[in-house]
Write an enzyme that holds these catalytic residues in place. Structure first.
Site, PDB file in Angstrom:
ATOM      1  N   ASP A  15      -9.390 -10.293  18.218  1.00 42.90           N
ATOM      2  CA  ASP A  15      -9.428  -8.984  18.852  1.00 42.90           C
ATOM      3  C   ASP A  15      -9.689  -7.975  17.730  1.00 42.90           C
ATOM      4  O   ASP A  15      -9.578  -8.311  16.540  1.00 42.90           O
ATOM      5  CB  ASP A  15      -8.077  -8.724  19.536  1.00 42.90           C
ATOM      6  CG  ASP A  15      -7.986  -7.327  20.099  1.00 42.90           C
ATOM      7  OD1 ASP A  15      -8.862  -6.953  20.888  1.00 42.90           O
ATOM      8  OD2 ASP A  15      -7.044  -6.603  19.722  1.00 42.90           O
ATOM      9  N   ASP A 177      -3.192  -9.011  19.807  1.00 44.95           N
ATOM     10  CA  ASP A 177      -1.983  -8.198  19.648  1.00 44.95           C
ATOM     11  C   ASP A 177      -1.389  -7.741  20.975  1.00 44.95           C
ATOM     12  O   ASP A 177      -0.419  -6.978  20.962  1.00 44.95           O
ATOM     13  CB  ASP A 177      -2.292  -6.960  18.792  1.00 44.95           C
ATOM     14  CG  ASP A 177      -3.217  -5.982  19.493  1.00 44.95           C
ATOM     15  OD1 ASP A 177      -2.792  -4.839  19.770  1.00 44.95           O
ATOM     16  OD2 ASP A 177      -4.361  -6.356  19.786  1.00 44.95           O
TER      17      ASP A 177
END
Length: 230
Positions: A15, A177
């Site tokens: 990400d 996350d």
């Protein structure tokens, strides 16, 4: 081992916001620029970093609530392009890769891993940010929120990020996350490591991913352990 990993398509998928790069300050500044243009000052603060990582519309909603204005979603949508304009013009004023990011990815490459990005940031902005920071060449491919008709946690963007980079889904791991990243990994059937230095901090452990990453220095060993289970 390097040649073996390349042959098997071992791939680490990242990400972007909150995982590779702390972008919260520049995101919040772009939202505040919108409110400043309305004559409303800067209602968002550094304490709102978690909202920043939920996207531009989330920041606008919070800002309008702070100034006591009820704005419907069409109203939010009208301001969203303005937020993106402000962000595009100052995309890397404060944003920096998290400590150890570049070294860890270089170590992965030395071990033969392929690295790629799958983000819910618009692709052009993600490309611009990584290039401004001088780290775009670390990644074999990048898939953004608008690359396909769907975005994470749908599996299609993840699959494209892996396959465009030359990797194999069955030999990939996702570093993220948020719960969105965890759900993406579940949809793809791949292990997920969530960082504890992102916007939610150690509280992200509540999601019980396959692994937690406290520092990038540990990533090469962590990726190797996770893929050994595949």
């Amino acid at each position: 081992m390097t040649d073996i990993r390349k042959a098997t398509g071992d791939c680490v998928v990242f990400d972007l916001d909150g995982t590779l790069v702390d972008t919260s300050a520049d995101l919040l500044a772009a939202a505040n620029a919108c409110f400043s243009a309305m004559g409303q000052g800067s209602p968002l603060t550094s304490a709102d970093s978690l909202t920043a990582f939920h996207g531009g519309r989330a920041m606008l909603r919070l800002g309008f609530s702070r100034i006591g204005e009820l704005v419907d979603e069409p109203g939010i949508d009208r301001w969203y392009p303005e937020l993106l304009r402000h962000y595009r013009e100052a995309i890397a004023v404060h944003s920096r890769p998290y400590p150890g990011t570049v070294e860890a990815i270089s170590a992965l490459h030395d071990l033969g891993y392929i690295t790629t990005v799958c983000t819910n940031k618009p692709a052009a902005l993600a490309e611009a940010l990584l290039r401004e920071l001088g780290i775009r060449d670390l990644f074999a491919a990048l898939v953004g929120a608008d690359t396909l008709p769907t975005r994470k946690p749908d599996v299609a963007p993840y699959r494209l990020a892996v396959e465009s980079a030359g990797g194999r889904m069955a030999r990939s791991v996702l570093i993220g996350d948020t719960e969105t990243d965890l759900l993406t990994g579940r949809a793809a059937g791949v292990p997920v490591a969530l960082v504890t230095f992102g916007p939610e901090g150690e509280g992200i452990a509540r999601l019980q991913p396959e692994a937690l990453l406290a520092r990038y220095e540990d990533l090469p060993d962590l990726a190797t352990r996770l893929l050994a289970r595949s």
